[in-house]
Scaffold this motif. Sequence first.
Motif, PDB file in Angstrom:
ATOM      1  N   PRO A 118       0.596  -1.278  -0.163  1.00  0.00           N
ATOM      2  CA  PRO A 118       0.064  -0.013   0.036  1.00  0.00           C
ATOM      3  C   PRO A 118       0.779   1.235   0.114  1.00  0.00           C
ATOM      4  O   PRO A 118       0.411   2.260  -0.656  1.00  0.00           O
ATOM      5  CB  PRO A 118      -0.813   0.012   1.107  1.00  0.00           C
ATOM      6  N   ASP A 119       1.852   1.334   0.748  1.00  0.00           N
ATOM      7  CA  ASP A 119       2.579   2.505   0.824  1.00  0.00           C
ATOM      8  C   ASP A 119       3.314   2.927  -0.368  1.00  0.00           C
ATOM      9  O   ASP A 119       3.373   4.081  -0.981  1.00  0.00           O
ATOM     10  CB  ASP A 119       3.681   2.614   2.008  1.00  0.00           C
TER      11      ASP A 119
ATOM     12  N   TYR B 204       3.338   5.083  -6.742  1.00  0.00           N
ATOM     13  CA  TYR B 204       3.323   4.627  -8.071  1.00  0.00           C
ATOM     14  C   TYR B 204       2.327   3.858  -8.535  1.00  0.00           C
ATOM     15  O   TYR B 204       1.833   2.876  -7.954  1.00  0.00           O
ATOM     16  CB  TYR B 204       4.836   3.863  -8.235  1.00  0.00           C
ATOM     17  N   THR B 205       2.138   4.161  -9.752  1.00  0.00           N
ATOM     18  CA  THR B 205       0.925   3.343 -10.693  1.00  0.00           C
ATOM     19  C   THR B 205       1.556   2.832 -11.712  1.00  0.00           C
ATOM     20  O   THR B 205       2.330   3.693 -12.595  1.00  0.00           O
ATOM     21  CB  THR B 205      -0.264   4.540 -10.934  1.00  0.00           C
ATOM     22  N   PHE B 206       0.650   1.971 -12.466  1.00  0.00           N
ATOM     23  CA  PHE B 206       1.021   1.446 -13.832  1.00  0.00           C
ATOM     24  C   PHE B 206       0.670   2.234 -14.711  1.00  0.00           C
ATOM     25  O   PHE B 206      -0.422   2.774 -14.418  1.00  0.00           O
ATOM     26  CB  PHE B 206       0.419   0.221 -14.066  1.00  0.00           C
ATOM     27  N   LYS B 207       1.367   2.626 -15.897  1.00  0.00           N
ATOM     28  CA  LYS B 207       0.980   3.484 -16.741  1.00  0.00           C
ATOM     29  C   LYS B 207       0.858   3.048 -18.015  1.00  0.00           C
ATOM     30  O   LYS B 207       1.235   3.443 -19.136  1.00  0.00           O
ATOM     31  CB  LYS B 207       1.820   4.938 -16.641  1.00  0.00           C
TER      32      LYS B 207
ATOM     33  N   LYS C 205      13.030  -1.264  -8.982  1.00  0.00           N
ATOM     34  CA  LYS C 205      13.752  -1.433  -7.728  1.00  0.00           C
ATOM     35  C   LYS C 205      13.060  -1.877  -6.606  1.00  0.00           C
ATOM     36  O   LYS C 205      11.921  -1.605  -6.566  1.00  0.00           O
ATOM     37  CB  LYS C 205      14.399  -0.104  -7.483  1.00  0.00           C
ATOM     38  N   GLY C 206      13.777  -2.712  -6.054  1.00  0.00           N
ATOM     39  CA  GLY C 206      13.181  -3.287  -4.918  1.00  0.00           C
ATOM     40  C   GLY C 206      13.904  -4.393  -4.130  1.00  0.00           C
ATOM     41  O   GLY C 206      14.914  -4.966  -4.523  1.00  0.00           O
ATOM     42  N   LYS C 207      13.036  -4.895  -3.041  1.00  0.00           N
ATOM     43  CA  LYS C 207      13.766  -6.184  -2.475  1.00  0.00           C
ATOM     44  C   LYS C 207      13.221  -7.629  -2.717  1.00  0.00           C
ATOM     45  O   LYS C 207      12.081  -7.702  -3.153  1.00  0.00           O
ATOM     46  CB  LYS C 207      13.379  -5.918  -0.667  1.00  0.00           C
TER      47      LYS C 207
ATOM     48  N   VAL D 167       8.534  -4.203  -4.494  1.00  0.00           N
ATOM     49  CA  VAL D 167       8.894  -2.852  -5.409  1.00  0.00           C
ATOM     50  C   VAL D 167       8.997  -1.808  -4.290  1.00  0.00           C
ATOM     51  O   VAL D 167       7.898  -1.578  -3.711  1.00  0.00           O
ATOM     52  CB  VAL D 167       7.920  -2.579  -6.508  1.00  0.00           C
ATOM     53  N   SER D 168       9.985  -0.809  -4.449  1.00  0.00           N
ATOM     54  CA  SER D 168      10.205   0.263  -3.715  1.00  0.00           C
ATOM     55  C   SER D 168      10.172   1.691  -4.488  1.00  0.00           C
ATOM     56  O   SER D 168       9.994   2.602  -4.141  1.00  0.00           O
ATOM     57  CB  SER D 168      11.643   0.278  -2.713  1.00  0.00           C
TER      58      SER D 168
END
Length: 990
Positions: free
Chosen positions: A940-941, A946-949, A957-959, A971-972
């Motif tokens: 949620p945060d 960010y949204t898909f476009k 980027k993410g863990k 995703v961060s």
Amino acid sequence: MYLHCQTYFSFLYGTIKPQDLVQQARAISLERLVVADINNTSAIIECVREAKGSLDIIPGIDFRNNVQQQFIGIAKNEKGFEELNRLLSSYLKEKSTIPERCPYLKNSFVVYPFHPDKVFTELQNHEFIGVKPNDLHYINLPRYHKNRHKMVLLHTVCFNETKDLQLYKLLRCIDENTILSKMPELSTSGKEVFLDEMAFADAYQDYPQILAQTAQLLYACKPVDFKLGQHKNKAVLSSHLQFEEALNLDFEKLKKLTYEGAKVRYKDLTAKIETRIKKELNLIKQQRYVSYFLINHEIISFAISRGFYYIGRGSGVNSIVAYCLKITDVDPIELDLYFERFMNVYRKNPPDFDIDFSWQDRDEIIQFIFDQYGTEHTCLQATYTTFQVKSAIRELGKVYGLPLAEIEEILTRLEQPNTLEPLHKEIVHFAKALHEFPRNLSIHAGGILISEKPIYCYTATSHPPKGFPISQFDMYNAEDLGLYKFDILSQRGLGHIKDTISIVQENRGVVIDIHDVPRFMKDKKIIEHLERGNLMGCFYVESPAMRMLLAKLACNDYLTLVAASSIIRPGVAQSGMMREYVLRHQMPDKGESIAHPTMWDLMKETYGIMVYQEDVIKVAHEFAQLDLAEADVLRRGMSGKYRSRNEFLMVRDKYFKNCQQLGYEPALAAEIWRQIESFAGYSFAKGHSASFAVESYQSMFLKAHFPLEFMVGVINNAGGFYQTEFYVHEARKAGAKVELPCVNQSHYLTHISNTTIYLGFRHIANLEDRVIENILYQRQQEPYISLANFVERTAISLEQTIILIRIGAFRFTQKSKQALLWEVHFLLNKPLQAPIQDTLFKQPINSDFNMPPLHYDERNDMLDELEILGFTIHPPFKLIDEPDIKSIKAKDIPEYLNQEVQIIGHLVTTKYARTKHGVVMYFGTFLDEDGNWIDTVLFPDVAAKYTFKGKGCYLLKGKVTAEFNFYTLEVSYMRKLHWWNANESNKKLY
């Protein structure tokens, strides 16, 4: 005294539910009444079932042209009901105007509404005039005296109570597509409710003859006896014989066919198989379902004779007789499927087979059924389109004259009713009152009814544009009647399989036995694809959610796939039991320690977790000591309409009572009930899951051994879970040379030659069908040799030719697109000529140009493909305008567990979800440059930032996290990458 009671099946007119109608009639101690909806008989069976013999239901029909009432038909007996149904069906079929005077009916009464300007002459014995209280001051006039002996009381009931008048007005506005302030004056007073008998005595005190004639008419009618729950069998053999003789002949045929099939299905007829066959055959005969099996066999035999691929599924898979008759392809002995789930002595309603065909073949199968059994005995199953609260708010908002923006505002604040304005609250109030009201008849997805007696004995038939008649009641009423329902469904997955088999035979000369499923289950290539999740295009297992589940289960065998087909359903997932199942599958010892001993003993195969519909019966029977009949009522009652029936409510109460008597803790009884309730309405029968798994194996076999042909089959059947471009890329990844459409090589559909796949003309946006037909016809005569030759022979506009040039359909000329565009403008930048017919002497068009060298960039072609096809046949990563971004590959993700990574992915699909607290989150599925999967989650945060476009490539980027060896990128940061722009680079010259 009630000759005209209506329900909400007088669509957009009546406001009373059938059960309410019966309940209110009982409350004033009525003995009988006539149910006569407008041009409809949907309510009759429901009213008969609700009345249960305590109230006589006389069937009737209110014949109208729109809202103009012509007459009311009232059945004297069952023959009369058939008579009325036939009459209405003829009007509906021909879409003809209903006349003022009813044709002669031998077994029905006819009541004409009184009108002061109309005097009927020569009324026959069965014809009457219906007089309402406000008509009484007219009938003393001399011109009506001669019809006094034909007058009856006609009081309409269509409201629960007078305050329903506003709801009625709103329904009429919806029907008339008008706003409330412009609604014409209504013919109703709002007093069309049940009245005390004394009210009639007072109103008609000066006309006792009318009351006497009304009672005489009403009691001259014999209520219909549908014998609910008794099966309306249709004999297959010798139907001119007495029923018992015909049944015996049918049974001998069924027995013979079963044993012949058993010798094909099984190498050795073991004692276990023989015992199972005998048990099933005896119960089938006892329950009188012999002809039901034979008719299904006839349908399947026809399908086989036509080379149609099909799959039988549903609880019918539990039958070894069905397996031997080739109705199903799942061995119930192997899976330990018990026949009682499909048929048992307690089950009142007929079982049914679900048989799926390719969408290309289904209509021919339906036509065969109607031809074989006749329209007198056959019709499509109806269903009802019903109001839902949100859709009702939208319709009512228009009726109140609200703008769309204001209507949407009501919807957004629906969960906060205290914030609504008074008018908005009124709209919501009536929308909730309309919830589940039937709006109109519709056609069931695949149900076909076949009856022994003419279908008109039970229903009138409506005739939609397709031409096949449909019943006027739904599947629940059909089941209550005991009518056979045959579910003939269409499924694109079968189209994939059918077409692939043909394509393989044509392209490779290989004939495939697609029914050799036991061999497929041991196929090492299939197991490898299953373990790797290489399942794109494969029926039921290709979606990201299913691929994730199979990975977590480390699925590599049939039984695990069967279980996965059931636990993927929403009910199991929402209850938390899907994750629990995966946990126990990975660590079965832990599962045994935390499961209730009874549950574990009942369901060792599924680690003490209810996975199949059969498990509901098991738990109810073994855990709560309900008998099998009650347990099956509980299972059926967990979904849909059955939940509100008294028998379900009684079984639910008995469940808790038994648990208390058995000494269970209340918390345990409640938890087991929660598990049943949360999943039973969404789960599959085990046989159903097994059928899906069989089809999955058939798809996986074709994918593993004939990947290129399989992808062509998928593409030509409009794909599956994913969009066409991903199946095209999958084919390229599997070794295909994918070619764009070509005027000399392409067909309407995509086709393959050796390992080259030519995309079909159907994928070209805005290319007209007549142009495609013309191209294919001209090319059949001889191939095109140049653009000029094409223009000379094909009636085509400049705009259509430009589309073909831009997609590369003339690349065989070895000319650049720029040169071809110059040429086509020279050839066609003038009035369109008709195609030149073949003549002895053709005058070739001279269009040779000396073109200077022009700049070429492959990315220009890719942009054309994106615009015209909707996708590019090249890796889309070539279009990224930031070529130097560093990123890892998807295959390397496991090496970075619990580390931050950066990766570029091509967006495939997204899924929106909410947390248990109602907060929005997203799942995204991507492919990397090598065509490997990237699975992501935006909590949620992050989802708030960010949204898909839309389609394209994204920097992620993410863990990296893992659960049960399934890797996910949390995703961060996410950014859509820009495409290279030809115009900005000043490189595109056309």
